[in-house]
Design an enzyme around this catalytic site. Structure first.
Site, PDB file in Angstrom:
ATOM      1  CG  ASP A 232       5.599   5.524 -12.542  1.00 22.24           C
ATOM      2  OD1 ASP A 232       6.402   4.537 -12.771  1.00 22.24           O
ATOM      3  OD2 ASP A 232       4.476   5.467 -12.577  1.00 22.24           O
TER       4      ASP A 232
ATOM      5  CB  SER B 105      -1.204   0.001   1.132  1.00 20.01           C
ATOM      6  OG  SER B 105      -0.425   0.024   2.268  1.00 20.01           O
TER       7      SER B 105
ATOM      8  CE  LYS C 139      -5.305  -2.465   1.078  1.00 14.40           C
ATOM      9  NZ  LYS C 139      -5.585  -1.121   0.282  1.00 14.40           N
TER      10      LYS C 139
END
Length: 445
Positions: free
Chosen positions: A308, A297, A322
């Site tokens: 990214d 999470s 998750k």
């Protein structure tokens, strides 16, 4: 490094984020489902009239609610007063117990990971273990909250655990002394070569500020020159969405950090850099983020954002996967629903649900002698019954790539122990940074 003028809200979480949402209209029942409600009420009446023993109304209603939520996904749940209190203590990072992150799997309590430095870790409990008995009493098929409540208790008291460990022939009996779980959410050290290591154990309150303080301490101990930095998010089960955003913002000065998309109005939103901190720390320092199957999470939000934006090299093993947001819906003064309301996405639009964050360099934990045996039974989001499906329709082969043998990593745990290497993944990251220059992949735009 300055905080923005507008104060940010603190979101409560259990796995990613708990955001209060409006309850207006909850009493309205669609006429199309009225026949189904009639069946529910008829069942309630028949139980009250004909069941062999008298049944408490609260038990029946609670069972109906639990059944509805259990049919949705593994993370939606009903929370009463005691459950809400436990949620608060988890966010504060201070409670008495064993220090375990667990989940119910097919009626069994399965360990996702023990918290670092906790009584459970010191007792040798490992990720993937199944807890079958507490003080000799079978808990298989019982309620997860009840099992968690039994494992908590006053510091200094003991509880006997019976554990089934996949790969072991016999059950493991162990006694664990409960302690005050004052988890240090952030710890740091400076390694040879003036390389800093910041370990984030969970995303409880003030983690962003704690990492900022740790970075300043590392700079001071390194004499003002830091040659590399490791951000260790392994076995970090997550926590506050706000703190995940704050930590990501420390290392980014522009761009998207995370977005979430839901069906209800107000559940689709995005969060950008410069929301919490102005500028970025360690701007010219090569950065490696360590993750593993226990990184979930909030950990995945940070790893995904830094990956990214190519601010960090992600190393280790594929994360838990998750990628859903849980919102806290009040149901009166002492009860609430923890309801899955959205999926979250990395800056590139990648959903980590099921698939998790794939490391740029996969490095197995060779220093763990039980690695191969436990990997077979390793638990991730995609293994949980009723989990949300990734909209990208991931192929099984894609999810299994990370268990294939890499010819670069052939040393055994015993061989590494002879070399004095207790943590192969961290050792590999440190050696990588010692070979890294400012023009390397860890800093490449």
């Amino acid at each position: 490094m300055k905080l923005p003028v507008v104060a940010r809200s603190l979101a409560l979480v259990t796995a990613v984020a708990m955001i209060p949402i409006a309850t207006a209209g909850m009493a309205q029942v669609d006429s199309r489902v009225a026949p189904e409600f009639a069946k529910l009420f008829a069942t309630y009446q028949r139980i009250q009239a004909s069941y062999v023993d008298e049944v408490d109304n609260e038990k029946l209603i609670r069972g109906a609610i639990d059944g509805m939520l259990a049919s949705l996904d593994p993370h939606s749940a009903y929370l009463d007063g005691s459950d809400l209190e436990r949620l608060e203590t988890l966010i504060d990072g201070n409670y008495s117990g064993l220090g375990l992150s667990v989940v119910m799997e097919d009626g069994a309590v399965k360990v996702i990971s023990p918290f670092r430095g906790s009584p459970a870790e010191k007792a040798g409990i490992k990720a993937g273990d199944f807890i079958t008995h507490l003080d000799g009493k079978l808990i298989y098929g019982g309620d997860l909250d009840e099992a968690v409540q039994q494992m908590r208790g006053p510091a200094g008291t003991s509880i006997n655990l019976t554990i089934f460990r996949p790969g072991s022939d016999e059950p493991i009996e162990t006694s664990v002394t409960r302690g005050v779980i004052e988890l240090e959410p952030v710890t740091y050290e400076v390694k040879d070569g003036k390389i800093g290591v910041i370990t984030v154990n969970e995303f409880s309150r003030d983690v962003g500020a704690d990492v900022f303080a740790a970075w300043n301490d590392i700079q001071r101990e390194a004499g003002g020159r830091v040659n590399g930095l490791v951000l260790d998010l392994r076995s970090n089960p997550g926590g506050s969405l706000d703190e995940a955003i704050a930590l990501s913002d420390l290392f980014l000065d522009e761009g998207r950090i995370v977005s979430q998309r839901g069906r209800a109005r107000g559940e689709s939103m995005s969060f950008d850099a410069e929301t919490v901190y102005r500028g970025q720390i360690a701007k010219d320092v090569p950065l490696i983020v360590l993750i593993d199957a226990g990184s979930a999470s909030a950990s995945e939000i940070v790893a995904g954002a830094l990956q990214d934006h190519r601010r960090a090299l992600i190393m280790g093993e594929r994360s838990f996967g998750k990628g859903s947001v849980q919102s806290l819906v009040p149901l009166g003064p002492d009860a609430a629903l923890k309801l899955t309301t959205a999926r979250y996405y990395t800056p590139s639009g990648h959903s980590v649900q099921e698939g998790g964050i794939k490391p740029d360099i996969r490095v197995p934990q060779l220093s763990d002698p039980d690695m191969e045996r436990r990997r077979k039974y390793q638990l991730r989001e995609s293994d949980l019954r009723g989990h949300l499906i990734n909209e990208a329709d991931l192929k099984d082969d894609d999810l299994e790539n990370d268990i294939r043998q890499d010819p670069r990593f052939t040393q055994t745990a015993a061989e590494l122990e002879e070399q004095g290497i207790e943590d192969f993944q961290l050792d590999y990251a440190l050696k990588t940074l010692r070979r890294t220059t400012p023009s390397s992949v860890a800093l490449r735009k």
